[in-house]
Scaffold this active site. Sequence first.
Site, PDB file in Angstrom:
ATOM      1  N   ALA A 145      -4.946  10.675   7.260  1.00  0.00           N
ATOM      2  CA  ALA A 145      -3.987  11.054   8.305  1.00  0.00           C
ATOM      3  C   ALA A 145      -3.686   9.829   9.162  1.00  0.00           C
ATOM      4  O   ALA A 145      -4.032   9.779  10.339  1.00  0.00           O
ATOM      5  CB  ALA A 145      -4.578  12.179   9.148  1.00  0.00           C
ATOM      6  N   GLU A 146      -3.027   8.854   8.565  1.00  0.00           N
ATOM      7  CA  GLU A 146      -2.781   7.585   9.283  1.00  0.00           C
ATOM      8  C   GLU A 146      -2.021   7.792  10.586  1.00  0.00           C
ATOM      9  O   GLU A 146      -2.331   7.161  11.598  1.00  0.00           O
ATOM     10  CB  GLU A 146      -2.005   6.605   8.403  1.00  0.00           C
ATOM     11  CG  GLU A 146      -2.837   5.859   7.384  1.00  0.00           C
ATOM     12  CD  GLU A 146      -3.166   6.685   6.165  1.00  0.00           C
ATOM     13  OE1 GLU A 146      -2.728   7.843   6.069  1.00  0.00           O
ATOM     14  OE2 GLU A 146      -3.891   6.170   5.284  1.00  0.00           O
ATOM     15  N   GLU A 187     -10.287   5.464   7.006  1.00  0.00           N
ATOM     16  CA  GLU A 187     -10.723   6.191   5.821  1.00  0.00           C
ATOM     17  C   GLU A 187     -11.874   5.456   5.136  1.00  0.00           C
ATOM     18  O   GLU A 187     -11.746   4.260   4.838  1.00  0.00           O
ATOM     19  CB  GLU A 187      -9.564   6.350   4.847  1.00  0.00           C
ATOM     20  CG  GLU A 187      -8.478   7.273   5.390  1.00  0.00           C
ATOM     21  CD  GLU A 187      -7.114   6.941   4.834  1.00  0.00           C
ATOM     22  OE1 GLU A 187      -6.999   6.062   3.966  1.00  0.00           O
ATOM     23  OE2 GLU A 187      -6.132   7.541   5.315  1.00  0.00           O
ATOM     24  N   GLN A 246      -6.534   1.448   4.814  1.00  0.00           N
ATOM     25  CA  GLN A 246      -7.246   1.167   3.561  1.00  0.00           C
ATOM     26  C   GLN A 246      -6.543   0.041   2.798  1.00  0.00           C
ATOM     27  O   GLN A 246      -7.194  -0.844   2.258  1.00  0.00           O
ATOM     28  CB  GLN A 246      -7.340   2.424   2.723  1.00  0.00           C
ATOM     29  CG  GLN A 246      -8.368   2.317   1.633  1.00  0.00           C
ATOM     30  CD  GLN A 246      -8.932   3.665   1.263  1.00  0.00           C
ATOM     31  OE1 GLN A 246      -8.250   4.478   0.655  1.00  0.00           O
ATOM     32  NE2 GLN A 246     -10.177   3.923   1.638  1.00  0.00           N
ATOM     33  N   PHE A 247      -5.226   0.092   2.805  1.00  0.00           N
ATOM     34  CA  PHE A 247      -4.392  -1.019   2.323  1.00  0.00           C
ATOM     35  C   PHE A 247      -3.248  -1.151   3.323  1.00  0.00           C
ATOM     36  O   PHE A 247      -2.804  -0.153   3.887  1.00  0.00           O
ATOM     37  CB  PHE A 247      -3.814  -0.729   0.932  1.00  0.00           C
ATOM     38  CG  PHE A 247      -4.802  -0.852  -0.189  1.00  0.00           C
ATOM     39  CD1 PHE A 247      -4.851  -2.000  -0.977  1.00  0.00           C
ATOM     40  CD2 PHE A 247      -5.701   0.169  -0.458  1.00  0.00           C
ATOM     41  CE1 PHE A 247      -5.770  -2.117  -2.013  1.00  0.00           C
ATOM     42  CE2 PHE A 247      -6.623   0.054  -1.488  1.00  0.00           C
ATOM     43  CZ  PHE A 247      -6.648  -1.095  -2.275  1.00  0.00           C
ATOM     44  N   ALA A 248      -2.764  -2.382   3.526  1.00  0.00           N
ATOM     45  CA  ALA A 248      -1.655  -2.589   4.457  1.00  0.00           C
ATOM     46  C   ALA A 248      -0.472  -1.702   4.085  1.00  0.00           C
ATOM     47  O   ALA A 248       0.296  -1.270   4.945  1.00  0.00           O
ATOM     48  CB  ALA A 248      -1.226  -4.053   4.446  1.00  0.00           C
ATOM     49  N   ASP A 249      -0.352  -1.409   2.800  1.00  0.00           N
ATOM     50  CA  ASP A 249       0.762  -0.591   2.321  1.00  0.00           C
ATOM     51  C   ASP A 249       0.844   0.758   3.033  1.00  0.00           C
ATOM     52  O   ASP A 249       1.914   1.332   3.159  1.00  0.00           O
ATOM     53  CB  ASP A 249       0.616  -0.358   0.810  1.00  0.00           C
ATOM     54  CG  ASP A 249       0.342  -1.640   0.038  1.00  0.00           C
ATOM     55  OD1 ASP A 249      -0.647  -2.334   0.362  1.00  0.00           O
ATOM     56  OD2 ASP A 249       1.116  -1.947  -0.882  1.00  0.00           O
ATOM     57  N   PHE A 250      -0.307   1.263   3.489  1.00  0.00           N
ATOM     58  CA  PHE A 250      -0.313   2.600   4.085  1.00  0.00           C
ATOM     59  C   PHE A 250      -0.053   2.575   5.574  1.00  0.00           C
ATOM     60  O   PHE A 250      -0.026   3.618   6.231  1.00  0.00           O
ATOM     61  CB  PHE A 250      -1.630   3.309   3.762  1.00  0.00           C
ATOM     62  CG  PHE A 250      -1.873   3.390   2.284  1.00  0.00           C
ATOM     63  CD1 PHE A 250      -0.926   3.980   1.454  1.00  0.00           C
ATOM     64  CD2 PHE A 250      -3.001   2.839   1.711  1.00  0.00           C
ATOM     65  CE1 PHE A 250      -1.113   4.021   0.082  1.00  0.00           C
ATOM     66  CE2 PHE A 250      -3.195   2.881   0.332  1.00  0.00           C
ATOM     67  CZ  PHE A 250      -2.242   3.474  -0.479  1.00  0.00           C
ATOM     68  N   ILE A 251       0.210   1.409   6.109  1.00  0.00           N
ATOM     69  CA  ILE A 251       0.529   1.310   7.535  1.00  0.00           C
ATOM     70  C   ILE A 251       1.862   2.002   7.829  1.00  0.00           C
ATOM     71  O   ILE A 251       2.100   2.476   8.940  1.00  0.00           O
ATOM     72  CB  ILE A 251       0.545  -0.172   7.982  1.00  0.00           C
ATOM     73  CG1 ILE A 251       0.376  -0.289   9.500  1.00  0.00           C
ATOM     74  CG2 ILE A 251       1.812  -0.879   7.501  1.00  0.00           C
ATOM     75  CD1 ILE A 251       0.120  -1.709   9.982  1.00  0.00           C
ATOM     76  N   HIS A 289      -0.149  -1.408  -3.519  1.00  0.00           N
ATOM     77  CA  HIS A 289      -1.394  -2.011  -3.040  1.00  0.00           C
ATOM     78  C   HIS A 289      -1.249  -3.527  -2.960  1.00  0.00           C
ATOM     79  O   HIS A 289      -2.223  -4.271  -3.121  1.00  0.00           O
ATOM     80  CB  HIS A 289      -2.568  -1.631  -3.952  1.00  0.00           C
ATOM     81  CG  HIS A 289      -2.842  -0.159  -3.981  1.00  0.00           C
ATOM     82  ND1 HIS A 289      -2.048   0.730  -4.657  1.00  0.00           N
ATOM     83  CD2 HIS A 289      -3.810   0.578  -3.388  1.00  0.00           C
ATOM     84  CE1 HIS A 289      -2.529   1.961  -4.501  1.00  0.00           C
ATOM     85  NE2 HIS A 289      -3.589   1.891  -3.736  1.00  0.00           N
TER      86      HIS A 289
HETATM   87  C1  TPP Z   1      -1.206   7.657   3.053  1.00  0.00           C
HETATM   88  C2  TPP Z   1      -2.299   7.191   2.166  1.00  0.00           C
HETATM   89  N1  TPP Z   1      -3.452   6.736   2.691  1.00  0.00           N
HETATM   90  C3  TPP Z   1      -4.449   6.283   1.916  1.00  0.00           C
HETATM   91  C4  TPP Z   1      -4.333   6.264   0.557  1.00  0.00           C
HETATM   92  C5  TPP Z   1      -5.449   5.682  -0.325  1.00  0.00           C
HETATM   93  N2  TPP Z   1      -6.036   6.733  -1.194  1.00  0.00           N
HETATM   94  C6  TPP Z   1      -5.649   6.878  -2.477  1.00  0.00           C
HETATM   95  S1  TPP Z   1      -6.378   8.224  -3.182  1.00  0.00           S
HETATM   96  C7  TPP Z   1      -7.278   8.541  -1.791  1.00  0.00           C
HETATM   97  C8  TPP Z   1      -8.205   9.707  -1.762  1.00  0.00           C
HETATM   98  C9  TPP Z   1      -7.479  10.958  -2.095  1.00  0.00           C
HETATM   99  O1  TPP Z   1      -8.361  12.034  -2.039  1.00  0.00           O
HETATM  100  P1  TPP Z   1      -7.857  13.442  -2.545  1.00  0.00           P
HETATM  101  O2  TPP Z   1      -6.550  13.772  -1.913  1.00  0.00           O
HETATM  102  O3  TPP Z   1      -8.969  14.406  -2.348  1.00  0.00           O
HETATM  103  O4  TPP Z   1      -7.555  13.242  -4.101  1.00  0.00           O
HETATM  104  P2  TPP Z   1      -8.647  12.801  -5.188  1.00  0.00           P
HETATM  105  O5  TPP Z   1      -8.596  11.297  -5.293  1.00  0.00           O
HETATM  106  O6  TPP Z   1      -9.986  13.306  -4.739  1.00  0.00           O
HETATM  107  O7  TPP Z   1      -8.219  13.459  -6.480  1.00  0.00           O
HETATM  108  C10 TPP Z   1      -6.963   7.648  -0.773  1.00  0.00           C
HETATM  109  C11 TPP Z   1      -7.557   7.661   0.581  1.00  0.00           C
HETATM  110  C12 TPP Z   1      -3.120   6.751   0.023  1.00  0.00           C
HETATM  111  N3  TPP Z   1      -2.906   6.763  -1.308  1.00  0.00           N
HETATM  112  N4  TPP Z   1      -2.130   7.206   0.840  1.00  0.00           N
END
Ligand code: TPP
Lengths: 320, 320, 337, 337
Positions: free
Chosen positions: D74-75, D43, D97-102, D142
Amino acid sequence: MELSSERRIEAYAWMTLTRAFDDAMVAMWKQGRGLGGAFSQRGHEAISVAAGMALGPDDVVAPMHRDLGTYLVRGMTPDRIFGNLLGKVTGPTRGRDANLHGMGDLTLGIIGFVSHIPQALPTTLGVAMSFKLRGERRVALTTVGDGGFTSGGTHETLNMASLYRAPFVLIVEDNKYAYSTPLDQQMRSARFAEKAAAYDIPSVKVDGNDFDAMYAAVFTGIDRAREGGGPTVIEADTMRMLGHAIHDGAEYVPAEMLEAWKARDPVENLRRRLLEEETATDEQLDAVDRTAQLKIQEAIATAVAAPMPDPSTLHEGVYA
Amino acid sequence: MELSSERRIEAYAWMTLTRAFDDAMVAMWKQGRGLGGAFSQRGHEAISVAAGMALGPDDVVAPMHRDLGTYLVRGMTPDRIFGNLLGKVTGPTRGRDANLHGMGDLTLGIIGFVSHIPQALPTTLGVAMSFKLRGERRVALTTVGDGGFTSGGTHETLNMASLYRAPFVLIVEDNKYAYSTPLDQQMRSARFAEKAAAYDIPSVKVDGNDFDAMYAAVFTGIDRAREGGGPTVIEADTMRMLGHAIHDGAEYVPAEMLEAWKARDPVENLRRRLLEEETATDEQLDAVDRTAQLKIQEAIATAVAAPMPDPSTLHEGVYA
Amino acid sequence: MNDNFGFSEAPASGGRTITYLEAISEAIAEEMERDENVLVLGEDVGGEFGGAFKVTRGLAERFGDDRVLNTPIAELGFTGMANGMALMGLRPIVEMQFADFISTAFDSIVQFAASAHYRWGGKIPWVIRAPSDGGIRSGPYHSQNPEAWFVHTPGLKVIAPSTPADAKGLLTAAIRDDNPVIFFEAKPLYRSIRGHVPEGEHVVPIGKAATVREGSDVTIITYGSMVHVAGQAADSVPDVGVRILDLRTLKPLDTEAIFEAASATGKVLVMHAANRNTGVGAEVAALIAEEAFEYLDGPIVRIGGQDTPVPFSPPLEDTYRPSVDIVAEAIKTLAAY
Amino acid sequence: MNDNFGFSEAPASGGRTITYLEAISEAIAEEMERDENVLVLGEDVGGEFGGAFKVTRGLAERFGDDRVLNTPIAELGFTGMANGMALMGLRPIVEMQFADFISTAFDSIVQFAASAHYRWGGKIPWVIRAPSDGGIRSGPYHSQNPEAWFVHTPGLKVIAPSTPADAKGLLTAAIRDDNPVIFFEAKPLYRSIRGHVPEGEHVVPIGKAATVREGSDVTIITYGSMVHVAGQAADSVPDVGVRILDLRTLKPLDTEAIFEAASATGKVLVMHAANRNTGVGAEVAALIAEEAFEYLDGPIVRIGGQDTPVPFSPPLEDTYRPSVDIVAEAIKTLAAY
Ligand SMILES: Cc1ncc(C[n+]2csc(CCOP(=O)(O)OP(=O)(O)O)c2C)c(N)n1
Ligand SMILES: Cc1ncc(C[n+]2csc(CCOP(=O)(O)OP(=O)(O)O)c2C)c(N)n1
Ligand SMILES: [Mg+2]
Ligand SMILES: [Mg+2]
């Protein structure tokens, strides 16, 4: 259904309060007076306030990280929210969760936000299912971003919501970006309302910066759910006006795109309309604005003065 | 495109071999001469053989647990497959994985099957992406069940396949059940081809028990992918004729439903057509059937005679 | 033998004896009877079918389809759905068709359910039932013992009963508990062991281990199906006094009982069927090495699954998995230390 | 202090010194240069943005968008996609993006990638980069250190470097390794520490621990950011000879080095920032309690994250997380034992 003048002026007040909160938060964090990160919701006021106002008192909502207005309308006071942002014991998470994460309060019908996308969706479906199984006339609503829509759990949730005809309403906040990633790098086409057809779920696309349109759409969805008509998907067309989070300068967003959306500012929109229709006067609305500023300054003062959590409470609440 | 008489008789031979393998396996397992569980694919011969034959020699396929015919057409010999079923060292997993699981052999362009639904989908997308990034004119194909379609990974895969215009073909094997769960308890409507529209992916619904129709559809999808036209979804309308696995009596399947589908048996279908068209004679096809029986008996004998793995090899291959 | 996968039958100490599987079904039915908030959901659990192992058979007929909900194949989604139901006061019992598929629901468990109460007071009173363990030729994807992932995760409770009585009593306690509880059923025990189970309500407290065999030479600390393997191994070395502690609950661990068991003999063998590397046995051994060090008269021996996937073929799986002989050998070596 | 999160700066032992983050970016760029099969995906990694932490900034411009692929959120899917790419001989570097999302990608890692080679010989030469660890007020989602889940899973390799040199050298080795490797980056170190890193190709072998401090009284076995905390604690008790072993690789563990380090002092402190319960430290302590028991002169002390989610507010996070003072106290207690 038609909203009364009073309610629409109230809506303007909530949107102004939301905007004032957001402006103050951004300023504080830029001055280094914040703690950790924070997400600005600038530009999403119509969506979050419409959702908050269209919900009934017994309904339940799981707002996401940009739905500040929903928290406020549901009765979470600004000082509690600032408390959470500052890690104070007065925040709904008592210093345990960050920024708008985890700000659940079931006495207000609010489910705490989980970072992991799209956890709010299946959770909210479960809330809706509890209403259905118990025969309660209640509705559960949540929101997902354009980015969150591409996540697997969104598919599983929409499929089950339709299968079980759950009283479930989903607002897709299409704000054109997932962090730095524009729509066209997320999916081939971003026609979210049409995608709902794959689940046989009724859907509608709405100007997410038009409060009246948003309110009508959300109300219709909630009403359908309450009457046993099952789920609804609402595609809210909007724009994230600042960075993903405050540290993000969002240089990747074209200036002209922001310019175009500035002209569609949801708060200005409603104000202009209320004045044109002579539903309210400039003086009235200026007063509303001043009140909002005041409330936020008081809230910040209260939150700043509030104590940090006691380290000895670290282990409290791991188990119920 | 038109398939030659020879190729269609070859198709009949592969379908007969697949059916003969399946019948023999079911018999063995019912007699307690098997090991662990096993999945019958009875009724899916046209789909799996069409997929195997439509693929080019350099293409890659990730078959699932009922795609026995695809393995055979790609060149995995029946004795190796029986070897896997019996935990023998001669199976492609050398006794490590069960039944049709894990039967990968990249020299044959086959990816090993993983139980966890829908792991085959994103994996196959990755194979397709490697072809695209390297500018190779190769295609990757996989299959998913009606049940697997509701799993989140399917959504993520279809979205990315469309986004990246990957040379990816997905066959949805709609065999009306996911284990004991009928379609109407899995989703509100099972119009899989239509659901592909949510991803802007071209799709087609085909009679999965009609080899010629299946072949044409798969060939078209593969051809589109090879020419840079991106992914295709093929909905194959079929029926699981036996239980989920051999231990499952499938009492939950209405007898009349099975009766109706018996009349649409894919192997009988093709045989009847080849005879009506005078593409082949009864004698010819009877000979094909006898050869299939013979091959399977030999394969079983070979597999039964093969050695079990040496316990001392337990740790071999944990790392490459 | 073949029929009970080599596990010894628990002695039928009077009264009725039922199987491990029957005990689980009974607990579910009785709790559904007692509390209308209890419901079951998962793949194929409903209708006349009653689940891959038939644990929920008959429940739909008795309590209605709304309380025995068939789900699509969507572990992440339906476990997340259970989170929301639980927040509203329902008490979902989620069946994973096999414990192996619990990884598909991972976020809904470790990221939402485990921390909701800590973060904001959201109670998640669900139970996930996970048919785990191997030894029955089911291969890498139907034989896993994934409990360590969840014991490592704050906020969850984890249970692994070894007898019909504990299965019923602990599942009843789990359903009544206000926290997310993962209940690992040892599927090789389902129909292979019978045991005495009190009629009617039977509750076994979460967090309490049980000394299932007394002995003063060597202590074996284990749980689940391995309790029976440990017992058979102990039987095979009659000249060694073997004490066996059945942990029963893996999170929170009964540390008091663990230290007592360790100090009682000074010689400890920790074992489980799950992969040994960074398994629950590592935590138990590490706790003893820190808190009961003075009482140790020998190295803390650990026996567990090898650091490989669970192989399918008998010669390989039998080598992967702790066996009576291996344990017996370890007991002798420790005793002689 | 505030700027380097309390971590001591690695001494600039001559030559150029770069940050931990720069070392990681360098390894990626050099391997992409060397081998056209290496690509980056995740991402926000692409374009001019270059990822949440800017580790991949500039790579898209240099190597093209096809080799620095932005993915949707879409991890599970994009990690599964990396599995397929890797099977075809590409060498994807997947950024979480963060290890937490693994945890969102769990099945694609533990069920497919980890066992593909064991089951049927499918090679999965990818690297997952996971920015982990806390102490920087990022809250429960995070700040996670999830390495134990993967060390427990057969077939994976797990790395956690503590210095810029090791970060570059081990990431280079990981990219060249034919197995799935999870590379946990300690994000509090990204810009807070600088260190000497050899110019050009620099490879540090996977599976080898490093003695980063000599001492004969107490041995600390740790990894990642805690190596620096251990060092500061040791500095604060100059009268105790503290030996520090930096594990560097968590799977496979360098057992030889662990036993040598343990027997060298007979007094062992195992520590990490991850939750202590059933963490990697439990495995290390258990290995020592079994294999090096004779050499122990005291209990094996373990220090780790508390059994709670990682809290956001400073007073809570500082209590959750191992601190220099706590470690210094433990060193003194052990030395006096
Ligand atoms: C499973 C997962 N992967 C990555 C992230 C990190 N992350 C937090 S917000 C974000 C973007 C979200 O985009 P969107 O769904 O369009 O919402 P917006 O922030 O634009 O309101 C990401 C990648 C996360 N929270 N959860
Ligand atoms: C994530 C996951 N959950 C559950 C299972 C157990 N399971 C194996 S096959 C199956 C049914 C699959 O149905 P479908 O996708 O329609 O394929 P079919 O068996 O009908 O060919 C289930 C539930 C699994 N393999 N993976
Ligand atoms: Mg967005
Ligand atoms: Mg099916």
